[in-house]
Design an enzyme around this catalytic site. Structure first.
Site, PDB file in Angstrom:
ATOM      1  N   ASP A  30     -15.344  15.272  -2.360  1.00 40.28           N
ATOM      2  CA  ASP A  30     -13.826  14.794  -2.622  1.00 40.28           C
ATOM      3  C   ASP A  30     -13.095  14.895  -4.164  1.00 40.28           C
ATOM      4  OD1 ASP A  30     -11.574  12.460  -1.456  1.00 40.28           O
ATOM      5  OD2 ASP A  30     -11.338  13.192  -3.653  1.00 40.28           O
ATOM      6  N   LEU A 161      -9.119   5.707  15.462  1.00 41.03           N
ATOM      7  CA  LEU A 161     -10.315   4.374  14.407  1.00 41.03           C
ATOM      8  C   LEU A 161      -8.416   3.447  14.011  1.00 41.03           C
ATOM      9  CD1 LEU A 161     -12.036   5.592  11.676  1.00 41.03           C
ATOM     10  CD2 LEU A 161     -13.403   4.993  14.580  1.00 41.03           C
ATOM     11  N   ARG A 162      -8.802   2.253  13.817  1.00 41.72           N
ATOM     12  CA  ARG A 162      -8.429   1.126  13.755  1.00 41.72           C
ATOM     13  C   ARG A 162      -8.325   0.684  12.310  1.00 41.72           C
ATOM     14  NH1 ARG A 162      -7.527  -3.143  18.090  1.00 41.72           N
ATOM     15  NH2 ARG A 162      -9.852  -2.288  17.950  1.00 41.72           N
ATOM     16  N   GLU A 163      -7.657   0.407  11.394  1.00 41.12           N
ATOM     17  CA  GLU A 163      -8.012   0.015   9.786  1.00 41.12           C
ATOM     18  C   GLU A 163      -8.169  -1.407  10.034  1.00 41.12           C
ATOM     19  OE1 GLU A 163      -5.377   0.828   6.631  1.00 41.12           O
ATOM     20  OE2 GLU A 163      -5.338   2.859   7.695  1.00 41.12           O
ATOM     21  N   PHE A 257      -1.987  -4.307  22.257  1.00 42.32           N
ATOM     22  CA  PHE A 257       0.208  -3.780  21.777  1.00 42.32           C
ATOM     23  C   PHE A 257       0.855  -4.618  22.285  1.00 42.32           C
ATOM     24  CE2 PHE A 257      -1.100  -0.457  18.171  1.00 42.32           C
ATOM     25  CZ  PHE A 257      -3.246  -1.097  18.368  1.00 42.32           C
ATOM     26  N   GLY A 265       4.150  -0.806  11.230  1.00 42.03           N
ATOM     27  CA  GLY A 265       3.809  -0.052   9.573  1.00 42.03           C
ATOM     28  C   GLY A 265       2.277   0.702   9.422  1.00 42.03           C
ATOM     29  N   CYS A 268      -0.286   5.400   9.787  1.00 43.72           N
ATOM     30  CA  CYS A 268      -0.440   6.434  10.942  1.00 43.72           C
ATOM     31  C   CYS A 268       1.070   6.326  11.403  1.00 43.72           C
ATOM     32  CB  CYS A 268      -1.452   5.934  11.452  1.00 43.72           C
ATOM     33  SG  CYS A 268      -3.128   5.788  11.050  1.00 43.72           S
ATOM     34  N   ARG A 335       1.235   0.510   3.175  1.00 43.11           N
ATOM     35  CA  ARG A 335       1.221   1.678   3.243  1.00 43.11           C
ATOM     36  C   ARG A 335       2.844   1.492   4.424  1.00 43.11           C
ATOM     37  NH1 ARG A 335      -3.045   6.910   3.522  1.00 43.11           N
ATOM     38  NH2 ARG A 335      -4.149   5.011   4.302  1.00 43.11           N
TER      39      ARG A 335
HETATM   40  C1  UGA Z   1      -3.524   3.054  14.304  1.00 44.59           C
HETATM   41  C2  UGA Z   1      -4.352   3.456  15.590  1.00 44.59           C
HETATM   42  O1  UGA Z   1      -4.341   2.357  16.075  1.00 44.59           O
HETATM   43  C3  UGA Z   1      -5.541   3.799  16.091  1.00 44.59           C
HETATM   44  O2  UGA Z   1      -6.371   4.007  17.053  1.00 44.59           O
HETATM   45  C4  UGA Z   1      -5.195   5.442  14.695  1.00 44.59           C
HETATM   46  O3  UGA Z   1      -6.812   6.253  14.467  1.00 44.59           O
HETATM   47  C5  UGA Z   1      -4.961   5.151  13.708  1.00 44.59           C
HETATM   48  O4  UGA Z   1      -3.229   4.395  13.676  1.00 44.59           O
HETATM   49  C6  UGA Z   1      -4.347   6.580  12.866  1.00 44.59           C
HETATM   50  O5  UGA Z   1      -3.433   7.485  13.459  1.00 44.59           O
HETATM   51  O6  UGA Z   1      -4.993   6.704  11.978  1.00 44.59           O
HETATM   52  P1  UGA Z   1      -3.876   1.487  12.553  1.00 44.59           P
HETATM   53  O7  UGA Z   1      -2.641   2.150  11.514  1.00 44.59           O
HETATM   54  O8  UGA Z   1      -5.113   1.552  11.414  1.00 44.59           O
HETATM   55  O9  UGA Z   1      -4.421   2.105  14.168  1.00 44.59           O
HETATM   56  O10 UGA Z   1      -3.720  -0.068  13.233  1.00 44.59           O
HETATM   57  P2  UGA Z   1      -2.444  -0.488  13.954  1.00 44.59           P
HETATM   58  O11 UGA Z   1      -4.047  -1.849  14.970  1.00 44.59           O
HETATM   59  O12 UGA Z   1      -3.115   0.509  15.336  1.00 44.59           O
HETATM   60  O13 UGA Z   1      -1.696  -1.232  14.052  1.00 44.59           O
HETATM   61  C7  UGA Z   1      -0.403  -0.417  13.829  1.00 44.59           C
HETATM   62  C8  UGA Z   1       0.419  -1.176  13.312  1.00 44.59           C
HETATM   63  O14 UGA Z   1       1.423  -1.406  14.452  1.00 44.59           O
HETATM   64  C9  UGA Z   1       0.356  -2.587  12.234  1.00 44.59           C
HETATM   65  O15 UGA Z   1       1.386  -2.980  11.555  1.00 44.59           O
HETATM   66  C10 UGA Z   1      -0.078  -3.350  13.391  1.00 44.59           C
HETATM   67  O16 UGA Z   1       0.224  -4.892  13.177  1.00 44.59           O
HETATM   68  C11 UGA Z   1       1.176  -3.651  13.998  1.00 44.59           C
HETATM   69  N1  UGA Z   1       1.003  -3.497  16.552  1.00 44.59           N
HETATM   70  C12 UGA Z   1      -0.249  -3.699  16.167  1.00 44.59           C
HETATM   71  C13 UGA Z   1       2.475  -4.593  15.795  1.00 44.59           C
HETATM   72  O17 UGA Z   1       3.071  -4.988  15.394  1.00 44.59           O
HETATM   73  N2  UGA Z   1       1.776  -5.024  17.753  1.00 44.59           N
HETATM   74  C14 UGA Z   1       0.774  -5.185  18.000  1.00 44.59           C
HETATM   75  O18 UGA Z   1       0.722  -5.722  19.188  1.00 44.59           O
HETATM   76  C15 UGA Z   1      -0.510  -3.748  17.192  1.00 44.59           C
END
Ligand code: UGA
Length: 444
Positions: A30, A161-163, A257, A265, A268, A335
């Site tokens: 980094d 990966l999901r956070e 989902f 939000g 990603c 973010r």
């Molecule tokens: C997302 C993808 O799920 C990962 O597979 C991907 O690797 C990642 O982006 C990336 O591109 O780096 P992330 O943004 O960490 O992961 O989180 P998610 O669990 O996907 O949630 C994203 C947003 O959608 C959150 O704000 C969550 O609250 C919202 N969400 C999720 C909903 O409003 N409803 C749902 O049913 C699921």
């Protein structure tokens, strides 16, 4: 295998720690000296369950090291992952400046075969551009009298990966996608992931890049679809939770989902949907469907605000307690958190905002001015005219709502994640409003 990861942000750090866990020797890079110093001391700059424990373990047995020097990392490794940031430009394009800089630097210091793998989310054809950048810079070096040209490969290996559950996702992937243009690159990448015994999808670089874009955009579309349906439920006396459950049992659809709420939000989905729309435009296709996905997501926050305005009647001067600030639970990431637009709009209308988030408050303090941060949900509830649930943290499921109600000025709860059971809340004496849980009934 000796692996380098350039960029110790979210993706880079989690991948580095997990590759060490798989038995590889990993060196993470980094440019931020302070960050590298902290990481060497076992301090993780983000909240991600399980990450710090693994970091400390592999620092201790030296499977994982950190440096600020791309040169050092390149010399020590055969496979180099690029995991630097790709922020959005104003027009929605991904800004690939960091990716280009890293590719150039690797080229200038490599002196034997390297496999360079893009892990950051990038538009299709970035792999080709990385390859060109490396070739051009090797030629330059070559002209300066270095040894013969050096063999290398570029590959794409998008992450999914999901956070909040990144370690778990890394260790148990649904699939590992690799985009390769040579047998040697394929063999190396298969070897890297061999301990996980994953389902491997092996394709060319452009397809691998597109798989990432299409996957994130499809998930965003699923969320916007259920959010759009929730708006209809509100007016028909239907319950979106039952609709999602009934749809979800169909294996072709799946329940994941389909959680209606205040919209997606994070770092990603909003960025990737924008980037895919732009990428499509550049390919001559107007991806209207994705534009609607984005519009529905924005509307979802506006509709939630309208509901608050309608039910609270006068917003000005009211005290509003916000449970949860981070863009989702199990992360401190602010973010593109839906809480930002919602809180800012209510502040603009003259509401006083109190807030609590188990992990998100330090980052929230960089985003908001003039909020009162509380030490726990009970301190938050004190004197509030209503509560908003904006992030679905587990600890919010176990609250003593009798105590919360007693502390509030009036017991109104707006649940932006349909986290609570509506009838339970009503039984506790709350005026409860979720998303798509039947406005008709409430009006009655
Ligand atoms: C997302 C993808 O799920 C990962 O597979 C991907 O690797 C990642 O982006 C990336 O591109 O780096 P992330 O943004 O960490 O992961 O989180 P998610 O669990 O996907 O949630 C994203 C947003 O959608 C959150 O704000 C969550 O609250 C919202 N969400 C999720 C909903 O409003 N409803 C749902 O049913 C699921």
């Amino acid at each position: 295998m000796n692996i380098a990861i350039v960029g110790s942000g979210y993706v880079g750090l989690v991948s580095g720690v997990c590759f060490a866990h798989l038995g590889h020797d990993v060196i993470c890079v980094d440019i931020d000296k302070e960050k590298v110093k902290n990481l060497r001391a076992g301090k993780v700059p983000i909240y991600e369950p399980g990450l710090e424990v693994l970091l400390k373990k592999y620092l201790k047995n030296k499977k994982l090291t950190f440096t600020t020097s791309i040169k050092e990392a390149t010399k020590k490794s055969i496979a180099i992952f690029i995991a630097v940031g790709t922020p959005s430009k104003k027009n929605g394009d991904a800004d690939l400046t960091y990716v280009e800089n890293v590719a150039r630097e690797i080229a200038l210091c490599m002196d034997d075969y390297k496999l360079i793998i893009e892990k950051s989310t990038v538009p299709a054809e970035t792999g080709k551009k990385i390859e060109r950048t490396i070739k051009l810079n090797l030629q330059k070096k070559y002209r300066k009298g270095a040894k013969n040209s050096i063999d290398f490969d570029v590959a794409s290996n998008p992450e999914f990966l999901r956070e909040g559950s990144a370690i778990e996702d890394f260790m148990n992937p649904d699939r590992v996608v690799i985009g390769v243009e040579s047998k040697k690159a394929e063999k190396l990448l298969r070897e890297i992931y061999r301990p996980l015994k994953p389902k491997m999808v092996v394709t060319n670089i452009n397809s691998a890049e597109l798989i990432k874009h299409a996957s994130n955009s499809f998930l965003a579309a699923k969320i916007s679809f259920i959010n759009a349906v929730s708006q209809i439920c509100d007016h028909l006396g239907a319950d979106i939770e039952m609709v999602a459950e009934g749809m979800g049992y169909d294996k072709r659809i799946g329940r994941a989902f389909l959680n209606a709420g205040i919209g997606y939000g994070g770092s990603c989905f909003p960025k990737d949907v924008d980037a895919f729309i732009r990428l499509s435009e550049k390919s001559g296709y107007n991806f209207r469907m994705l534009k609607e996905v984005r519009a529905v997501n924005e509307e979802q926050k506006e509709n939630f605000l309208k509901l608050i305005e309608e039910k609270l009647w006068i917003v000005k001067g009211k005290t509003i307690g916000v449970l949860g600030l981070a863009f989702k639970s199990n992360t401190d990431d602010m973010r593109n958190a839906p809480s930002i637009d919602i809180i800012n709009a209510l502040k603009l209308e003259g509401a006083k905002i109190k807030a609590y988030d188990p992990e998100g408050m330090p980052n929230a303090k960089k985003v908001f001015k003039g909020l009162t941060y509380c030490k726990d949900p009970y301190a938050l509830a004190k004197g509030c005219d209503c509560l908003l649930l904006l992030t679905e943290w587990d600890e919010f499921a176990k609250l003593d709502f009798k105590k919360i109600k007693a502390a509030m000025r009036q017991a109104i709860l707006f649940d932006g994640r349909n986290f609570y059971h509506d009838q339970d809340m009503e039984a506790l004496g709350f005026e409860y409003y979720g998303i798509g849980r039947s406005l008709t009934e409430r009006k009655g």
